[in-house]
Each structure stands twice: as structure tokens, then as C-alpha cells.
Design a protein around this motif. Structure first.
Motif, PDB file in Angstrom:
ATOM      1  N   UNK B  34       0.832  -1.210   0.000  1.00 49.63           N
ATOM      2  CA  UNK B  34       0.000   0.000   0.000  1.00 49.63           C
ATOM      3  C   UNK B  34       0.864   1.257   0.000  1.00 49.63           C
ATOM      4  N   UNK B  35       1.897   1.268   0.837  1.00 47.41           N
ATOM      5  CA  UNK B  35       2.805   2.438   0.874  1.00 47.41           C
ATOM      6  C   UNK B  35       3.589   2.539  -0.424  1.00 47.41           C
ATOM      7  N   UNK B 101      -8.181   4.116   3.727  1.00 46.10           N
ATOM      8  CA  UNK B 101      -7.120   3.261   4.259  1.00 46.10           C
ATOM      9  C   UNK B 101      -6.019   4.076   4.938  1.00 46.10           C
ATOM     10  N   UNK B 104      -7.137   6.236   9.717  1.00 43.04           N
ATOM     11  CA  UNK B 104      -7.929   5.363  10.577  1.00 43.04           C
ATOM     12  C   UNK B 104      -8.219   6.056  11.899  1.00 43.04           C
ATOM     13  N   UNK B 117      -3.535  13.882  12.404  1.00 41.79           N
ATOM     14  CA  UNK B 117      -2.820  12.634  12.079  1.00 41.79           C
ATOM     15  C   UNK B 117      -3.159  12.178  10.664  1.00 41.79           C
ATOM     16  N   UNK B 120      -1.260  14.346   8.313  1.00 40.39           N
ATOM     17  CA  UNK B 120       0.154  13.963   8.287  1.00 40.39           C
ATOM     18  C   UNK B 120       0.348  12.668   7.490  1.00 40.39           C
ATOM     19  N   UNK B 121      -0.533  11.709   7.759  1.00 38.24           N
ATOM     20  CA  UNK B 121      -0.430  10.428   7.071  1.00 38.24           C
ATOM     21  C   UNK B 121      -0.564  10.619   5.564  1.00 38.24           C
ATOM     22  N   UNK B 124       2.608  12.345   4.265  1.00 36.17           N
ATOM     23  CA  UNK B 124       3.734  11.399   4.168  1.00 36.17           C
ATOM     24  C   UNK B 124       3.560  10.506   2.943  1.00 36.17           C
ATOM     25  N   UNK B 128       6.081  10.203  -0.071  1.00 35.32           N
ATOM     26  CA  UNK B 128       6.632   8.890  -0.444  1.00 35.32           C
ATOM     27  C   UNK B 128       6.512   8.648  -1.944  1.00 35.32           C
ATOM     28  N   UNK B 144       9.475   1.776   7.968  1.00 35.07           N
ATOM     29  CA  UNK B 144       8.078   1.429   8.252  1.00 35.07           C
ATOM     30  C   UNK B 144       7.966  -0.032   8.676  1.00 35.07           C
ATOM     31  N   UNK B 178       8.907  17.382   4.494  1.00 33.22           N
ATOM     32  CA  UNK B 178       8.159  17.592   5.740  1.00 33.22           C
ATOM     33  C   UNK B 178       8.554  18.881   6.460  1.00 33.22           C
ATOM     34  N   UNK B 185       3.742  17.462  12.548  1.00 35.56           N
ATOM     35  CA  UNK B 185       4.426  16.396  13.283  1.00 35.56           C
ATOM     36  C   UNK B 185       3.979  16.409  14.739  1.00 35.56           C
TER      37      UNK B 185
END
Lengths: 219, 192
Positions: B34-35, B101, B104, B117, B120-121, B124, B128, B144, B178, B185
Motif C-alpha cells: 500500500x505504501x 485506508x 484510521x 494525524x 500527516x499520514x 507522508x 513517499x 516502516x 516535511x 508532526x
């Protein structure tokens, strides 16, 4: 690994040094050198802090639950690659299949020979019980009664009505045609039996190979 | 039953034993995929393909680190996908990280914390996806999935030195990305 790089006359940690330092992936002596440098270099210390924050953020990313199970379907035998067999040890079903193919080929050869006359004809006799097959070839007619023990009893002597100076006609007086038919029908009978046997063998072997294959698949 | 026993049974065609290994590894493989690809549906396909391929090729696995072997299959599948599907580059990253996904809910956090969060997710994940594939793989494996350098080198079939340098470049790129979003963060991470 080169720990430091020069920039504008000032010594700084390389990116790889900072990264490895964070993971503790360097020798103790190198770790001490970097620590000593960080104590006096604000920029490198800041870089270490920033990178630590990034690594921390990545390590705290939530684990996403799987949307479903990824179990391999059962029975999964079809997914498993069959172990390689040496050519001299074929699978049982393959062995029977090969034998059935060989029997079918033999049947085809015999049948073709029978139909074309290449087998069992006077030109290439395979008859049993014929002692002098060469006579067929040499004269084009079967031997007389005295040379053909399988034909049967000698014909009864006939009264000699011919003139004494007449040359006896072999083809007219000997029961040769009858003898040829008897011999050839014997050969035909043999070939017919052979063909039938080969046909039965082919069918039996093919049937066995199918049964063995089904059993191995259902096992 | 330990992993070696399950592997031995799996090699003899015992799908039940193999599926216990699947249960153990499916979350980490799915998350890595997934990442890597950033798309839940594709990650699902890659995860399934990974386990089916692994089951088929199990007779070639002799001994060693099964997790590394499994991840090698998964990273190869990801690489193949990313190589063949250049069209994915055109996929809107915004739409991609909007996927549920990546955000969460947690019972312990407030709605505000959850929102931060999630942001941020998503950020990121966006960062990525801008990394070169090789750097992204190393970053996902080490930072990870918590692989050691040696394990990551085994998965990627590269020397440890290559893993180290790729990782440092990936981290530096992530740091640069970031740095504009430091406020996202968490405080404990920000303060170091």
C-alpha cells in the motif's frame, strides 16, 4: 564512509552520516566523532533533529488493516508446481499413455501392411509352416503337393490319359490354387488376430492411463 | 506450530499450513504494498499475487529468512507494477490519499488529533510517492517495516552500502518535504 563534508569552509556531517548515526549503524569511534561534532555545530544538530522527526513520523504511521484474508484457496494443489521428474521415470499415467501410443502405432503399421499387402503376401511371406517360401517367389505358383506338407493328403493318382510324348503341365495338374488360398487365409487369420490383439491392447492401456490420471488428480 | 514446521508442511502441498503463514504476514505485506503503490485496490492484488506466487515457488525456498523471501516477491511485484503502469503517475495524489485506508480512527484521540494525524499520514504518503522507486522501497522496508540494513539488502539483493546510501537520500528527501509541514508532526517527534 566519509563522515563530514566541507561547505563554505565549514565542516558538516554528510547526509549518510546523519542517517547512519540515527540508526547507530557506525563504529563506536565514528559515533563519538559525530557526537563531538554535533555538540558544537548547530546546523548538523538541527539536521539530525529534523531527520529524527521524519524517521519517527514514518515509524508511527498507523498499520492499515487488511481489507480481507489473502489465504490461498483450498484445495490449492493446482497452485503447487509438480516436482520435476527425470525423463526415465515418467509419471504412471504418462507411462501408460506412452505404451498405448506405441501399441496404436504398431497397430497402424500392421494394419497398413496388411491392407497394402506388404505383410503376408507371396512377395514378402511371413507364413508359418512353409518350408520353402522361395518357391513362391521363383515360380509365381505354389509348390506341388510333394513340396507342400500343409496342403493335405496327396491327390489320388490319376490315370495317365495323356500321350506319352506330351509334356505334363504342372499348373494344370497340381492343386496349387487351392494350396495358396489355404496358406494365405492362414496368414490373414494370423494378421487379423494380431490386429485385434493390438487394438485391444491400445484400448486397455489408454483406459488404464485415464484411470491412473483421474486417481492422481483426485488424491 | 513454528514457522519451520509450517513451511515444511506447506512445501508438501498443505495449503492449511501455508495459510497460517499467510495470516501471520498478510498485514505487513499489504501495508508495504500500500505504501509502495499508494492504491488500496492495487495493493490488494499485489498482496494476493505475492502469496500465490510464494506458494507456487515454495519448493525453491530452501532455508533462511522467510520474511525476507516473501518481501522480495512483494517488492518485485510492486516494481513490476510501477514499471508497467506509468499511468499511475497521472493519478491524482489528492484522490489517492483521500482513501480511507490512510486515515484510521483511534478511540484514544480527539477529532482534532485525528484530523491532524490523517493529514500527516496523507502528506507522508504524498511525499513517499514522489521518491524514486528504489529509495521508496528502502525507506518502507527500514523505517516502516523495521527491517535491518542486512535484511533490506537481502530483500533488494543489493549490498548493505547501497541500502545505506539510498536510505539516507530518501530520508533527506522526506525531511525536505516535511520541513514545510513541521506543525503536522506530533509534539514529541517535533521536539526530538
Amino acid at each position: 564512509m566519509r563522515l563530514f563534508g566541507e561547505g563554505f569552509g565549514v565542516r558538516h556531517c554528510s547526509t549518510e552520516t546523519v542517517s547512519s548515526f540515527l540508526d547507530g549503524a557506525m563504529r563506536d569511534s565514528e559515533m563519538r566523532k559525530v557526537e563531538s561534532h554535533l555538540a558544537s555545530c548547530y546546523d548538523c544538530a538541527q539536521q539530525v533533529d529534523d531527520m529524527r522527526a521524519v524517521v519517527g513520523a514514518l515509524r508511527t504511521l498507523p498499520t492499515v488493516p487488511t481489507p480481507r484474508s489473502f489465504a490461498v484457496p483450498v484445495p490449492a494443489r493446482a497452485f503447487v508446481a509438480a516436482p520435476a521428474r527425470p525423463w526415465w521415470r515418467p509419471a504412471p499415467a504418462e507411462g501408460f499413455r506412452a505404451m498405448a501410443a506405441a501399441a496404436a502405432i504398431a497397430l497402424a503399421v500392421v494394419f497398413a501392411g496388411d491392407i497394402s499387402g506388404a505383410i503376408g503376401t507371396p512377395e514378402a511371406p511371413i507364413q508359418l509352416g512353409i518350408e520353402t517360401p522361395g518357391d513362391f517367389i521363383n515360380h509365381g505358383t505354389p509348390p506341388g503337393p510333394e513340396q507342400s506338407p500343409i496342403v493335405g493328403p496327396d491327390p489320388a493318382p490319376e490315370p495317365n490319359n495323356q500321350p506319352a510324348d506330351t509334356v505334363p503341365d504342372d499348373t494344370a495338374t497340381t492343386p496349387a490354387p487351392q494350396s495358396t488360398l489355404a496358406q494365405q487365409s492362414g496368414v490373414r487369420l494370423e494378421l487379423w488376430a494380431l490386429e485385434l490383439a493390438l487394438l485391444a491392447l491400445t484400448a486397455a492401456l489408454a483406459g488404464i492411463s485415464i484411470l491412473v490420471r483421474r486417481r492422481s488428480l483426485s488424491a | 506450530m513454528d514457522e519451520q514446521t509450517l513451511l515444511l508442511a506447506s512445501k508438501q502441498g498443505d495449503a492449511g499450513a501455508f495459510n497460517r503463514l499467510v495470516e501471520h504476514y498478510q498485514t505487513s505485506i499489504y501495508n508495504a504494498a500500500l505504501r509502495m503503490v499508494g492504491d488500496p485496490a492495487i495493493a490488494e492484488d499485489i498482496t494476493q499475487d505475492t502469496f500465490v506466487s510464494a506458494f507456487r515457488a515454495l519448493h525453491t525456498f530452501s532455508a533462511g529468512n522467510f520474511r525476507a523471501w516473501l518481501f522480495r516477491i512483494a517488492t518485485n511485484a510492486c516494481r513490476d507494477h510501477l514499471r508497467s503502469a506509468q499511468v499511475r503517475r497521472n493519478t491524482s495524489l489528492d484522490a489517492l490519499v483521500e482513501s480511507p485506508a490512510f486515515g484510521l480512527t483511534s478511540e484514544q484521540e480527539t477529532p482534532e488529533e485525528f484530523a491532524v494525524r490523517r493529514e500527516l499520514s496523507s502528506f507522508i504518503q504524498q511525499a513517499l510517492m514522489t521518491l524514486p522507486t528504489d529509495q521508496r522501497m528502502v525507506l518502507i522496508l527500514v523505517d516502516i517495516q523495521a527491517f535491518s540494513y542486512e535484511e533490506a539488502a537481502r530483500v533488494l539483493k543489493k549490498p548493505v552500502g547501497t541500502v545505506k546510501s539510498r536510505l539516507s537520500r530518501a530520508r533527506e528527501a522526506m525531511r525536505a518535504a516535511l520541513s514545510t509541514q513541521r506543525e503536522l508532526l506530533p509534539a514529541q517527534i517535533r521536539s526530538g
